[in-house]
Write a protein that holds these residues in place. Sequence first.
Motif, short mmCIF file in Angstrom:
data_model
loop_
_atom_site.label_atom_id
_atom_site.label_comp_id
_atom_site.label_asym_id
_atom_site.label_seq_id
_atom_site.Cartn_x
_atom_site.Cartn_y
_atom_site.Cartn_z
N HIS A 86 -18.49 -16.21 -18.94
CA HIS A 86 -17.36 -16.66 -19.74
C HIS A 86 -16.71 -17.90 -19.13
CE1 HIS A 86 -13.86 -16.29 -22.43
NE2 HIS A 86 -13.14 -16.58 -21.36
N VAL A 87 -16.54 -17.88 -17.81
CA VAL A 87 -15.88 -18.99 -17.12
C VAL A 87 -16.71 -20.26 -17.21
CG1 VAL A 87 -15.16 -19.84 -14.84
CG2 VAL A 87 -14.53 -17.53 -15.57
N THR A 88 -18.02 -20.12 -17.11
CA THR A 88 -18.88 -21.31 -17.09
C THR A 88 -19.25 -21.81 -18.49
OG1 THR A 88 -20.85 -19.91 -16.93
CG2 THR A 88 -19.87 -20.69 -14.87
N GLY B 113 -17.62 -22.71 -21.19
CA GLY B 113 -16.95 -23.87 -21.79
C GLY B 113 -16.69 -25.01 -20.84
N THR B 114 -17.17 -24.89 -19.59
CA THR B 114 -16.85 -25.91 -18.60
C THR B 114 -18.04 -26.76 -18.18
OG1 THR B 114 -17.30 -24.40 -16.76
CG2 THR B 114 -15.05 -24.40 -17.66
N ARG C 132 -7.62 -18.10 -14.19
CA ARG C 132 -8.00 -19.29 -14.96
C ARG C 132 -9.42 -19.11 -15.49
NH1 ARG C 132 -6.16 -24.57 -15.19
NH2 ARG C 132 -4.86 -24.39 -13.33
N ARG C 133 -9.52 -18.79 -16.78
CA ARG C 133 -10.83 -18.51 -17.37
C ARG C 133 -11.51 -19.76 -17.94
NH1 ARG C 133 -10.10 -12.59 -20.27
NH2 ARG C 133 -8.31 -11.91 -19.03
N ASP C 134 -10.78 -20.86 -17.99
CA ASP C 134 -11.36 -22.10 -18.52
C ASP C 134 -11.02 -23.28 -17.60
OD1 ASP C 134 -8.67 -22.03 -19.01
OD2 ASP C 134 -8.80 -22.86 -21.04
N GLY D 10 -10.88 -26.71 -15.66
CA GLY D 10 -11.22 -28.04 -16.14
C GLY D 10 -12.26 -28.76 -15.31
N TYR E 91 -10.45 -14.63 -9.62
CA TYR E 91 -11.58 -13.95 -10.26
C TYR E 91 -11.86 -12.58 -9.65
CZ TYR E 91 -12.22 -18.58 -12.22
OH TYR E 91 -12.00 -19.77 -12.86
N TYR F 186 -1.08 -19.78 -13.67
CA TYR F 186 -2.35 -19.38 -13.07
C TYR F 186 -2.18 -19.10 -11.58
CZ TYR F 186 -4.44 -21.27 -17.32
OH TYR F 186 -4.77 -21.52 -18.63
#
Length: 336
Positions: A30-32, A34-35, A157-159, A161, A173, A224
Amino acid sequence: MNLHTPGIGITAVGSCLPDQVLTSRELQDHVTAGTGLRLPERMFEKATGIVTRRFAADGEYASTLALGAGRRALAAGGYHPLDIDLLVYASATRDVVEPATAHLVQAELGSRAHAFDVSNACNSFINGIDVARAMILAGRGRRALVVTGETPSRAMRRDPGGLAEFRAGFAGYTFGDAGAAVVVEPVPHGGILDIETETASEHWTVGGIPGGGSRHPRGDEHTYFHGGGKELRGVFEKIGGDILTRVAARTGLGWDAYARVLVHQVTVPYLERFVELTGVPADRLVLTVPELGNIASATLGVQLDRIRDELKRGDRVLLVGLGGGVSLMTMVWEVS
């Protein structure tokens, strides 16, 4: 700090876990997603030893978990909500900045107790037990319900930058959500025998959630968790041994005197290092971090609830708390 004043003890325990389970692999994906970050396979699990954790669902709050644990503790002791005259909400997580989350718990619980919050990072719950004990000894209460509800996953922080934000928030995490509760009151024998603290407040900047106070009243960025796990670990290693040495010297109790040793658990490597430095027999520990992650101040309460039925009168339990700020706290409890 030599207290040695038996007579106030823990007479009932409860805990509450959210139903939602998330694996470290699912969280990393999930974390990776969108990044665009490319991370080693199973990095989260390998670095922390955490396999799964529980997350509160939408509509579940810190007070929800505290309420569930509190109801179970009262039921375990055969008490009605009106049987308590002191309600302490002791957590690093609040529902709102004002009023005290204790009032939100009490409104749902149906008690009419003197209610207030105690907050000291991951040591909040053990601090809350100590405060309740002190107030009962002072004649300010007869029976206390101490509850915690922790939802630190919402400070994760799940997203991120980019790599810098990912690294700054990596300790987040490890988080999972949970609630715990105990009833504290006079007991005919045993009880809380000793309490010790060690505080190094000069390290308060090492990690935390900066938002919600007068320094950063607004802005999502401040909600966060930021912090360095290695820095916190270094501080704990530097000051942690002395507190256990003092407890052993004052009480005369070695590891063999304890049926169980409950320790705040951040990651598996943290816990393994604790065992290495202190010599505590690993079979006395109650391992929760691989299954639940770092559940903040609920850690010791959840561990205590898991072993309560195996304990018998006269058994002693050592609780060891570690909290940002930085503080350490120990409590020796003898089962009544």
